[in-house]
Motif scaffolding. Structure first.
Motif, PDB file in Angstrom:
ATOM      1  N   ILE A  56       0.860  -1.179   0.000  1.00  0.00           N
ATOM      2  CA  ILE A  56       0.000   0.000   0.000  1.00  0.00           C
ATOM      3  C   ILE A  56       0.896   1.227   0.000  1.00  0.00           C
ATOM      4  O   ILE A  56       1.875   1.294   0.737  1.00  0.00           O
ATOM      5  N   GLU A  57       0.562   2.187  -0.815  1.00  0.00           N
ATOM      6  CA  GLU A  57       1.326   3.434  -0.872  1.00  0.00           C
ATOM      7  C   GLU A  57       0.394   4.606  -0.581  1.00  0.00           C
ATOM      8  O   GLU A  57      -0.645   4.755  -1.219  1.00  0.00           O
ATOM      9  N   GLY A  58       0.746   5.418   0.391  1.00  0.00           N
ATOM     10  CA  GLY A  58      -0.021   6.623   0.687  1.00  0.00           C
ATOM     11  C   GLY A  58      -0.779   6.545   1.996  1.00  0.00           C
ATOM     12  O   GLY A  58      -1.325   5.496   2.362  1.00  0.00           O
ATOM     13  N   LYS A  59      -0.826   7.648   2.707  1.00  0.00           N
ATOM     14  CA  LYS A  59      -1.495   7.706   4.003  1.00  0.00           C
ATOM     15  C   LYS A  59      -3.003   7.480   3.879  1.00  0.00           C
ATOM     16  O   LYS A  59      -3.595   6.727   4.647  1.00  0.00           O
ATOM     17  N   ARG A  60      -3.625   8.125   2.886  1.00  0.00           N
ATOM     18  CA  ARG A  60      -5.067   7.955   2.702  1.00  0.00           C
ATOM     19  C   ARG A  60      -5.408   6.496   2.384  1.00  0.00           C
ATOM     20  O   ARG A  60      -6.340   5.920   2.955  1.00  0.00           O
ATOM     21  N   GLU A  61      -4.653   5.909   1.471  1.00  0.00           N
ATOM     22  CA  GLU A  61      -4.906   4.523   1.102  1.00  0.00           C
ATOM     23  C   GLU A  61      -4.714   3.593   2.298  1.00  0.00           C
ATOM     24  O   GLU A  61      -5.497   2.655   2.497  1.00  0.00           O
ATOM     25  N   LEU A  62      -3.695   3.856   3.098  1.00  0.00           N
ATOM     26  CA  LEU A  62      -3.464   3.038   4.291  1.00  0.00           C
ATOM     27  C   LEU A  62      -4.628   3.156   5.268  1.00  0.00           C
ATOM     28  O   LEU A  62      -5.100   2.152   5.824  1.00  0.00           O
TER      29      LEU A  62
ATOM     30  N   ASN B   7      -2.668  -5.247  -7.845  1.00  0.00           N
ATOM     31  CA  ASN B   7      -1.755  -4.522  -8.720  1.00  0.00           C
ATOM     32  C   ASN B   7      -1.668  -3.075  -8.224  1.00  0.00           C
ATOM     33  O   ASN B   7      -2.695  -2.426  -8.011  1.00  0.00           O
ATOM     34  N   PRO B   8      -0.474  -2.529  -8.014  1.00  0.00           N
ATOM     35  CA  PRO B   8      -0.354  -1.158  -7.493  1.00  0.00           C
ATOM     36  C   PRO B   8      -1.092  -0.121  -8.335  1.00  0.00           C
ATOM     37  O   PRO B   8      -1.579   0.882  -7.803  1.00  0.00           O
ATOM     38  N   ASN B   9      -1.203  -0.379  -9.646  1.00  0.00           N
ATOM     39  CA  ASN B   9      -1.914   0.573 -10.496  1.00  0.00           C
ATOM     40  C   ASN B   9      -3.413   0.593 -10.220  1.00  0.00           C
ATOM     41  O   ASN B   9      -4.069   1.618 -10.398  1.00  0.00           O
ATOM     42  N   ILE B  10      -3.962  -0.536  -9.802  1.00  0.00           N
ATOM     43  CA  ILE B  10      -5.379  -0.568  -9.421  1.00  0.00           C
ATOM     44  C   ILE B  10      -5.588   0.186  -8.111  1.00  0.00           C
ATOM     45  O   ILE B  10      -6.524   0.980  -7.975  1.00  0.00           O
ATOM     46  N   ILE B  11      -4.708  -0.061  -7.152  1.00  0.00           N
ATOM     47  CA  ILE B  11      -4.825   0.647  -5.875  1.00  0.00           C
ATOM     48  C   ILE B  11      -4.723   2.151  -6.099  1.00  0.00           C
ATOM     49  O   ILE B  11      -5.506   2.927  -5.562  1.00  0.00           O
ATOM     50  N   ARG B  12      -3.758   2.553  -6.918  1.00  0.00           N
ATOM     51  CA  ARG B  12      -3.551   3.973  -7.172  1.00  0.00           C
ATOM     52  C   ARG B  12      -4.729   4.593  -7.909  1.00  0.00           C
ATOM     53  O   ARG B  12      -5.251   5.635  -7.506  1.00  0.00           O
TER      54      ARG B  12
END
Length: 261
Positions: free
Chosen positions: A36-42, A153-158
């Motif tokens: 997970i990348e990013g505070k909001r996403e976390l 996939n990181p691109n989906i999360i983003r």
């Protein structure tokens, strides 16, 4: 916060683990872990019930992580963060988390469910946009038939801006999802060009699923043969279709309008 010297070597086994999970679908599937990348996403992942293994913070970017001190927190250098991060605007925060099991029987349905089904979506950006729409409409579930990429996939999360973690999502074959919808008496409305009614002519107030296919080839015959009614968005220009996420949003919010939002 872990008081050790910040991880600064790209050869560190933990850094290599993060990089492998970020770049390799096979590694994510084998370990059941993802990045997970990013505070909001976390924050969305934690509120969505995801199990967090470790949090990584670059103090050159983020001097204080003000949430979730009950998780292991490891400091990393700017060099390591920049190697691992997709974006420079994610507050210097990364995490390793455990994936969920996205089975159909894990979905708890309301009395009048409204569900989005996407058949064989390929582009992570489209999947992310569909998940954003589903979150905005507070759908009961998103079902992905015959997926071409893994959900983490990181691109989906983003591209979903963390809405991967806010939706109820299940994955299965078309056969499995069609059987599931029929067993639960959920009408199947397929977005298609043939044998279709204008989308706003139908009544979506009963249990309903809106099914969309790929932009290149639409839905397969398997879905069209099991459709209760094909639906179409009338085009007034020169083309006969729109981006799948745009089309899905139009159909979903017509259903929501009929239900009084």
């Amino acid at each position: 916060m872990d008081k050790r010297t910040p991880l600064s070597s790209l050869q560190n086994p933990l850094v290599k683990k993060l990089l492998s999970l970020k770049e390799k679908s096979r590694e994510r599937k084998k370990t059941g872990l993802f990045v997970i990348e990013g505070k909001r996403e976390l924050e969305l992942a934690i509120s969505g019930g995801y199990q967090i293994e470790s949090i990584f913070i670059c103090k050159d970017i983020n001097t204080e992580l003000d949430v979730h001190s009950n998780f292991p927190v490891i400091e990393i250098s700017r060099k390591v963060y920049e190697k691992l991060a997709h974006r420079s605007t994610t507050e210097g925060v990364l995490a390793i988390a455990h994936a969920k099991s996205h089975t159909l029987n894990a979905i708890a349905l309301s009395k009048r469910p409204l569900i989005l089904v996407a058949e064989a979506p390929e582009k992570p950006g489209n999947i992310g946009a569909l998940l954003r729409t589903a979150d905005a409409a507070n759908l009961d579930a998103v079902l992905i038939a015959n997926p071409k990429t893994d959900l983490y996939n990181p691109n989906i999360i983003r591209s979903s801006v963390g809405c991967l973690f806010t939706n109820k999502i299940a994955v299965g074959s078309s056969d499995e999802i069609i059987a599931y919808l029929k067993e639960n008496n959920i009408s199947i409305y397929c977005a298609a060009l043939t044998a279709s009614k204008n989308y706003d002519e139908l009544d979506y107030r009963n249990p309903s699923s809106i099914v969309v296919g790929t932009e290149s080839s639409g839905l397969t015959s398997e879905w069209l043969e099991n459709s209760d009614q094909n639906i179409i968005i009338p085009m007034q220009g020169q083309i006969d279709s729109m981006n799948v996420s745009v089309s899905a949003a139009i159909l979903i919010f017509e259903a929501k309008r009929q239900r009084g939002f």
